[in-house]
Enzyme design. Structure first.
Site, PDB file in Angstrom:
ATOM      1  N   SER A  33     -11.493   2.028  -5.840  1.00 30.46           N
ATOM      2  CA  SER A  33     -11.126   3.218  -5.060  1.00 30.46           C
ATOM      3  C   SER A  33     -12.337   4.058  -4.689  1.00 30.46           C
ATOM      4  O   SER A  33     -13.276   4.225  -5.477  1.00 30.46           O
ATOM      5  CB  SER A  33     -10.163   4.073  -5.891  1.00 30.46           C
ATOM      6  OG  SER A  33     -10.112   5.384  -5.374  1.00 30.46           O
ATOM      7  N   TYR A  72     -11.998   6.000   2.565  1.00 31.04           N
ATOM      8  CA  TYR A  72     -11.352   7.032   3.393  1.00 31.04           C
ATOM      9  C   TYR A  72     -12.330   7.419   4.480  1.00 31.04           C
ATOM     10  O   TYR A  72     -13.546   7.307   4.291  1.00 31.04           O
ATOM     11  CB  TYR A  72     -11.063   8.283   2.557  1.00 31.04           C
ATOM     12  CG  TYR A  72      -9.907   8.131   1.608  1.00 31.04           C
ATOM     13  CD1 TYR A  72      -8.638   7.841   2.085  1.00 31.04           C
ATOM     14  CD2 TYR A  72     -10.087   8.277   0.242  1.00 31.04           C
ATOM     15  CE1 TYR A  72      -7.578   7.694   1.217  1.00 31.04           C
ATOM     16  CE2 TYR A  72      -9.027   8.137  -0.633  1.00 31.04           C
ATOM     17  CZ  TYR A  72      -7.778   7.849  -0.134  1.00 31.04           C
ATOM     18  OH  TYR A  72      -6.730   7.704  -0.990  1.00 31.04           O
ATOM     19  N   THR A 123      -7.927   2.912   4.011  1.00 28.04           N
ATOM     20  CA  THR A 123      -6.604   3.519   3.782  1.00 28.04           C
ATOM     21  C   THR A 123      -6.284   4.426   4.961  1.00 28.04           C
ATOM     22  O   THR A 123      -7.014   5.378   5.236  1.00 28.04           O
ATOM     23  CB  THR A 123      -6.609   4.292   2.452  1.00 28.04           C
ATOM     24  OG1 THR A 123      -6.890   3.361   1.412  1.00 28.04           O
ATOM     25  CG2 THR A 123      -5.267   4.956   2.187  1.00 28.04           C
ATOM     26  N   LYS A 167      -4.822  -0.422   4.978  1.00 30.64           N
ATOM     27  CA  LYS A 167      -3.830  -0.158   3.918  1.00 30.64           C
ATOM     28  C   LYS A 167      -3.006   1.060   4.300  1.00 30.64           C
ATOM     29  O   LYS A 167      -3.569   2.143   4.543  1.00 30.64           O
ATOM     30  CB  LYS A 167      -4.553   0.096   2.595  1.00 30.64           C
ATOM     31  CG  LYS A 167      -3.647   0.558   1.455  1.00 30.64           C
ATOM     32  CD  LYS A 167      -4.427   0.621   0.154  1.00 30.64           C
ATOM     33  CE  LYS A 167      -3.577   1.047  -1.030  1.00 30.64           C
ATOM     34  NZ  LYS A 167      -3.352   2.486  -1.115  1.00 30.64           N
ATOM     35  N   HIS A 213       1.537   4.256  -0.184  1.00 37.18           N
ATOM     36  CA  HIS A 213       0.680   4.993  -1.110  1.00 37.18           C
ATOM     37  C   HIS A 213       1.443   5.372  -2.383  1.00 37.18           C
ATOM     38  O   HIS A 213       1.229   6.438  -2.968  1.00 37.18           O
ATOM     39  CB  HIS A 213       0.127   6.244  -0.409  1.00 37.18           C
ATOM     40  CG  HIS A 213      -1.263   6.627  -0.840  1.00 37.18           C
ATOM     41  ND1 HIS A 213      -2.359   6.490  -0.032  1.00 37.18           N
ATOM     42  CD2 HIS A 213      -1.735   7.166  -1.989  1.00 37.18           C
ATOM     43  CE1 HIS A 213      -3.434   6.919  -0.658  1.00 37.18           C
ATOM     44  NE2 HIS A 213      -3.090   7.327  -1.852  1.00 37.18           N
TER      45      HIS A 213
END
Ligand SMILES: Cc1cc2nc3c(=O)[nH]c(=O)nc-3n(C[C@H](O)[C@H](O)[C@H](O)COP(=O)(O)O)c2cc1C
Ligand SMILES: CCCCCCC(=O)C(=O)O
Length: 303
Positions: free
Chosen positions: A38, A61, A87, A168, A192
């Protein structure tokens, strides 16, 4: 990969275990599976990369400051990460009422180091002040994430990396088709973990629509609520190439660190093998659409 079960990106593993994402990486490596690290990890990308040998993807991100996102992509690329998972369901953070009530920041209170370890030295943020009456994560996200996130950012990302890019957070056929057109190397059906938009559909209910829209052009993965090996079998029967697992791994870490995370992955693998055996499937390639009956199938059968 010996099994179609991948570790989903979840942030802040040091909340669960002192070794943080290094423990997760070792657990995933021991199971020969892929870990998606992440963006909000509590260990630095470099630490995770040097902790063990494995295939890893990096989750990203899009920040207002594109240079921050670009630097992270370059770091992941140079450390041998094999794909970027962008994402796309988080242009802003969802309203997380427990985080607001608890003034979520973790402890110690600083948001960047050690919480968001990879951002240390990359950006300044007034992060030693309590978010007044709310979630410090939300405060941080609203200052840093780019709410104008759109398809042009996929183009931008493609222009700065040669790594394959998976999107995603896709939950409709329309977006799945656009993702393929935009050059995505894979689509991840995800809401999510219901942490973003209230009433986003359960991912298992939209998986097939996305698989049909993608038409085999790229692999489709899914996450959200995979808790049993039989859930994996259902997802594969509906056309997913693999599943990602988030919270169960986090819970394993919290219970027993690296060994706990490994135990969770091994348990899911064993359960999947058992479910396959009971369905008469010697290999994942033998799992077909006929192995599941959806609510839609039942309704259609009554018509
Ligand atoms: C604590 C927590 C942190 C998460 N952090 C991230 C993140 O940093 N990036 C991301 O793309 N998704 C994040 N997610 C979403 C997961 O990747 C995944 O989509 C979701 O949890 C659904 O899977 P699950 O039901 O197996 O947990 C997070 C989820 C949880 C529960
Ligand atoms: C960089 C600020 C946003 C972090 C969001 C982490 C996440 O995806 C989640 O908690 O869910």
């Amino acid at each position: 990969m010996p099994s179609p079960i991948i570790v989903a990106p979840t942030g802040q593993h040091k909340l669960a275990t002192p070794e943080g994402e290094v423990a997760t990486a070792r657990a995933a490596a021991a199971c020969n599976t892929i870990m998606v690290l992440s963006f909000s990890s509590s260990c630095r990308i470099e630490e995770v990369a040097s902790s063990c040998d494995a295939i890893r993807f990096y989750q990203l991100y899009v920040y207002k400051r594109r240079d921050v996102s670009a630097t992270l992509v370059r770091r992941a690329e140079s450390l041998g990460f094999k794909a970027i998972v962008l994402t796309v369901d988080t242009p802003v953070l969802g309203r997380r009422e427990a985080d607001i009530r608890n003034k979520y920041a973790g402890s110690p209170r600083r948001m960047i180091a050690p919480r968001l370890a990879n951002l240390e030295g990359l950006m300044s943020f007034d992060d030693d002040i309590d978010a007044e009456g709310g979630s410090k994560l939300e405060h941080f996200a609203s200052q840093t994430l780019d709410p104008s996130l759109s398809w042009k950012d996929v183009e931008w990302l493609k222009s700065i990396t040669t790594l394959p890019i998976l999107l995603k957070g896709i939950v409709t056929a329309e977006d799945a088709r656009k993702a393929v057109e935009a050059g995505a190397a894979g689509v991840i059906v995800s809401n999510h973990g219901a942490r973003q938009l209230d009433y986003a559909p359960p991912t298992i209910s939209v998986l097939e629509e996305v698989v049909k829209a993608v038409g085999g052009a790229v692999p489709v993965l899914v996450d959200g609520g995979v808790r049993r090996g039989s859930d994996v079998l259902k997802a594969l029967a509906l056309g997913a190439r693999a599943v990602m697992v988030g919270r169960p791994v986090f819970y394993g870490l919290a219970a027993r660190g690296e060994a706990g995370a490994r135990h969770v992955i091994e348990m899911l693998n064993k359960e999947l093998e058992l479910a396959m055996a009971l369905c008469g499937c010697p290999s994942v390639g033998d799992i077909t659409r006929a192995h599941v009956q959806t609510q839609g199938d039942r309704i259609r059968a009554l018509l």
